[in-house]
Every structure is written in structure tokens, then in C-alpha cells.
Design a protein around this motif. Structure first.
Motif, short mmCIF file in Angstrom:
data_model
loop_
_atom_site.label_atom_id
_atom_site.label_comp_id
_atom_site.label_asym_id
_atom_site.label_seq_id
_atom_site.Cartn_x
_atom_site.Cartn_y
_atom_site.Cartn_z
N GLN A 1 0.83 -1.20 0.00
CA GLN A 1 0.00 0.00 0.00
C GLN A 1 0.87 1.26 0.00
O GLN A 1 0.52 2.27 -0.62
CB GLN A 1 -0.94 0.00 1.21
CG GLN A 1 -1.96 1.14 1.19
CD GLN A 1 -2.94 1.07 2.35
OE1 GLN A 1 -3.03 0.05 3.04
NE2 GLN A 1 -3.66 2.15 2.56
N LEU A 2 2.01 1.20 0.70
CA LEU A 2 2.94 2.33 0.67
C LEU A 2 3.41 2.61 -0.75
O LEU A 2 3.51 3.78 -1.16
CB LEU A 2 4.15 2.06 1.58
CG LEU A 2 3.91 2.03 3.09
CD1 LEU A 2 5.19 1.66 3.81
CD2 LEU A 2 3.39 3.38 3.58
N GLN A 3 3.72 1.55 -1.49
CA GLN A 3 4.13 1.72 -2.88
C GLN A 3 3.02 2.40 -3.69
O GLN A 3 3.28 3.31 -4.49
CB GLN A 3 4.46 0.36 -3.49
CG GLN A 3 4.90 0.42 -4.95
CD GLN A 3 6.28 0.99 -5.13
OE1 GLN A 3 7.27 0.39 -4.71
NE2 GLN A 3 6.36 2.16 -5.76
N THR A 4 1.79 1.97 -3.46
CA THR A 4 0.66 2.58 -4.17
C THR A 4 0.52 4.05 -3.84
O THR A 4 0.30 4.89 -4.73
CB THR A 4 -0.65 1.84 -3.80
OG1 THR A 4 -0.53 0.46 -4.18
CG2 THR A 4 -1.84 2.47 -4.49
N GLU A 5 0.68 4.37 -2.55
CA GLU A 5 0.51 5.76 -2.11
C GLU A 5 1.60 6.67 -2.68
O GLU A 5 1.31 7.80 -3.10
CB GLU A 5 0.50 5.84 -0.59
CG GLU A 5 -0.70 5.16 0.07
CD GLU A 5 -2.03 5.80 -0.30
OE1 GLU A 5 -2.03 6.98 -0.71
OE2 GLU A 5 -3.06 5.12 -0.20
N ILE A 6 2.83 6.20 -2.69
CA ILE A 6 3.89 7.08 -3.19
C ILE A 6 3.81 7.25 -4.69
O ILE A 6 4.18 8.30 -5.23
CB ILE A 6 5.29 6.60 -2.74
CG1 ILE A 6 6.27 7.77 -2.81
CG2 ILE A 6 5.79 5.44 -3.60
CD1 ILE A 6 7.54 7.59 -2.05
N ASN A 7 3.29 6.25 -5.38
CA ASN A 7 3.09 6.39 -6.83
C ASN A 7 2.10 7.51 -7.14
O ASN A 7 2.19 8.15 -8.19
CB ASN A 7 2.61 5.07 -7.44
CG ASN A 7 3.73 4.05 -7.58
OD1 ASN A 7 4.91 4.40 -7.56
ND2 ASN A 7 3.35 2.78 -7.70
#
Length: 385
Positions: free
Chosen positions: A4-10
Motif C-alpha cells: 500500500q505504501l508503494q501505491t501511495e507514493i506512486n
């Protein structure tokens, strides 16, 4: 949750790139970073951070806080955004500021579930008169459990040590006179400064190998036929720890006083910049960050650099568990404090470094929020150190 962190930073990476590039194009030196600060805090406000500016009587210092409704640790990311005169962001502070803001915003999207709080501390003037020093002294970190900052470099390095440092000025006052017609009526302040240098050079043989003493004559007279009545030397004095540094500073004081006695000049000693304490890396925290950085960035991570410089993050590490690692710009041998370094920050490598660094910082914060044993071990190490 890390996915989810990856999704948010994208979702925010394009904005972060634009912000970093804007800082590069509009550099501001220490304690004058008004537009740079505003750029960062405005974006944090967009993501529901509560912002306080003007901390520790520094107009461009700020604290941005995102509080969850559940108990948990408070994770702080430290932002730097001051540039170098004539060079611009040759130390990559445009990346540092945006990496910390990006990490904090990314992590804030999950704290409603994990509990805890996320803080960004804007810390002006790292290159000259670091605001982290008064922040450490004036209780800014009292409600913070862990502090992290990530610095760009040619390659990636683990968090390590730095030298404690005092910036000390020795000012001598003598008496002017005609150097040829009435030399006996003068008191040569420059002679005192020269004897100070000679005494310090003799001292070098009798200090630990980690000690560094380097200085300049900032004032030494106006004309060769006038006995200088004012002369000033400025020194950086460094050592691996505060206790050793204090001992060396005391020895140099005796030399400075002796130099005054030798000529009859009067001596005034002062600090011309804030003092920095040595960096104490929290190794448990460092290990977790290193693992997270390796998961998002395939560049090799080298062991910590030998501590030869001084950073105001050292003062932070004295009051809260802290790390100060380095992330590579994928150009071995790239030298900091150059226009080449600044230019590298706005390349594709620079942009990827920003995203990788912010994500690694956010992942480390998440690990601390969800793993009570990890949090306790970090705190235990800090208390023991």
C-alpha cells in the motif's frame, strides 16, 4: 501494508519530482529559505498535516504533524532545504526535503490503521548554523520517538558516525602605531594570531588521530606600515566525541591565552557558529532502514563512511534514536558541494533516488509502528548508548 505504501507514493511521485526540481531552480541559503519552506508546508497542509512555523526563533523552521486516533510511536522525518552560495543545491537538500515530505505523507495514509503519529521537522541552515542544534536543546524532540533523515550521495552508505565540532573565534586587540617610525609604541595583534597558529601546530603531535583543527585568519591588518591593532582567527575544532573535543578546545584556549601574553594583546574568545555533537547511529534502526532501502533500490549499500565531517543531526542523535544514512545517485565518484552534484538531482537518476528514498523511509516508519518488539529494541539501544 508495504504494498500500500508503494501505491501511495506512486500517487504523489510526480508532484515530489516537480517540488524537488523547483527547489533546484530557486535555491535559497540558510535561514532565508522562505519560499522553499512554504512549498513544503503547503503540500503537507494539502494532506491534512497541522503545521507550526518559526520554531526556536528561526523563521524558516517548521513542524508538521499528522496524528492518528490510536496510540503509537511518533515517527519524525527531518527535512533540509538550504542551498550553498554560488552552487545551489550542491548537497542535494532539494532531494532531502522532498524525500522526507514524501515519506511522511505516504506513511500518514496508513496510521489510521496502525496508530501512532507522523511528523516532519523542517530544519534550516544545515550548511552553516544548523537549526537542529537549538531544536535538540529546546525540547522539540520530547514527543518524538524516532528521527530519520536520508542524504543523497554518489553511492549508498549505511548510517555511521560524525565528528563533534566547535566553531571558535579568537579575536586579539592590540595597539596601532607606525610600523617603521614608532614600532615600539605598538602592540601587534597579528603576532598573537601567528603564535596561536604556531601553538596549535605544535599541539597536533599530542592529540588523538581523530582530532581535526583547521582555521583561517579572517582579519589581520590593513596596511604593512601600520601595526595591526585587530586580528582574528576562526577555527573548526573536531573530535570523535564531545568529551574529547572539550579537552582539545581547552588546550587550544591555553595556547590562545599564551599568544596574548607573548605580545601584550587582549584576547576575546567566542563561538561564531553553533556547536555540533557527534552522531550516534542507532544500529537497530539502521539495520531496518538498510533492509528496506535494499528492497526498493538494487544499488549496493556500503558500510558507513568514516566520520570526518560534522552534522547537526549529531545533536538530534543525543536526544532521540536517529539515523543519517546516504542514498546513491548512481554515479560513483560524484563530489558533493558542486554544480555537477546539484545538476544530478534533477535527472532521471535523481528522481528515482527521491522516490526510492522516500519509500524506504516510509517502510521503516511502518515497521516501527506495527512491530512493538522492534520499537522497544530501538529504545533500549538508545538508552544504553
Amino acid at each position: 501494508m508495504k504494498k500500500q505504501l508503494q501505491t501511495e507514493i506512486n500517487k504523489i511521485k510526480n508532484t515530489l519530482w516537480n517540488m524537488s526540481d523547483h527547489l533546484y531552480e530557486n535555491p535559497e541559503i540558510g535561514d532565508q529559505e522562505f519560499k522553499s519552506m512554504q512549498l513544503l508546508v503547503d503540500y503537507l497542509k494539502e494532506h491534512q498535516f497541522e503545521v507550526e512555523t518559526g520554531l526556536v526563533n528561526r523563521p524558516t523552521a517548521f513542524k508538521a504533524t499528522f496524528k492518528s486516533k490510536k496510540a503509537g510511536p511518533t515517527i519524525a522525518y527531518l527535512a533540509e532545504y538550504d542551498a550553498l552560495p554560488g552552487v545551489g543545491h550542491g548537497c542535494g537538500h532539494n532531494l532531502i526535503g522532498t524525500m522526507s515530505v514524501g515519506a511522511a505523507i505516504t506513511l500518514s495514509k496508513l496510521v489510521g490503521e496502525t496508530g501512532g503519529n507522523v511528523v516532519v521537522l523542517g530544519t534550516p541552515a544545515e550548511e552553516t548554523n544548523g537549526a537542529k542544534v537549538p531544536m535538540s536543546e529546546e525540547s522539540i524532540f520530547d514527543d518524538i520517538d524516532v528521527a530519520m533523515i536520508l542524504h543523497p550521495s554518489d553511492q549508498s552508505y549505511k548510517s555511521g558516525e560524525s565528528l563533534a565540532m566547535d566553531a571558535i573565534q579568537y579575536s586579539y586587540t592590540g595597539k596601532s602605531s607606525h610600523a617603521a617610525a614608532s614600532p615600539e609604541k605598538g602592540i601587534n595583534a597579528l603576532d598573537s594570531v601567528i603564535q596561536l597558529f604556531n601553538g596549535i601546530n605544535a599541539l597536533r603531535e599530542h592529540v588523538p588521530s581523530d582530532v581535526r583543527i583547521h582555521g583561517i585568519i579572517s582579519e589581520g591588518g590593513q596596511a604593512a606600515n601600520v601595526v595591526p591593532d585587530k586580528a582574528t582567527a576562526q577555527f573548526y575544532i573536531r573530535a570523535s566525541d564531545r568529551q574529547t573535543l572539550n579537552e582539545v578546545v581547552e588546550k587550544v584556549k591555553y595556547i590562545a591565552e599564551g599568544a596574548a601574553l607573548m605580545t601584550g594583546a587582549k584576547l576575546a574568545i567566542s563561538n561564531y557558529e553553533l556547536s555540533y555533537d557527534n552522531m550516534i547511529t542507532n544500529e537497530k534502526l539502521s539495520d531496518v532502514f538498510t533492509s528496506n532501502l535494499q528492497s526498493v533500490d538494487k544499488q549496493k549499500i556500503y558500510d558507513a563512511k568514516q566520520g570526518t565531517g560534522s552534522i547537526d543531526m549529531g545533536n538530534v542523535s543525543q536526544v532521540v534514536p536517529a539515523i543519517h544514512p546516504y542514498i546513491g545517485l548512481n554515479q560513483p565518484g560524484l563530489i558533493a558541494h558542486t554544480t555537477e552534484f546539484a545538476d544530478k538531482t534533477i535527472t532521471e537518476d535523481g528522481h528515482q533516488t527521491l522516490v526510492n528514498g522516500a519509500l524506504a523511509l516510509a517502510k521503516t516508519g511502518l515497521d516501527i509502528l506495527v512491530d512493538t518488539d522492534l520499537f522497544n529494541s530501538i529504545q533500549k539501544e538508545f538508552k544504553q548508548s
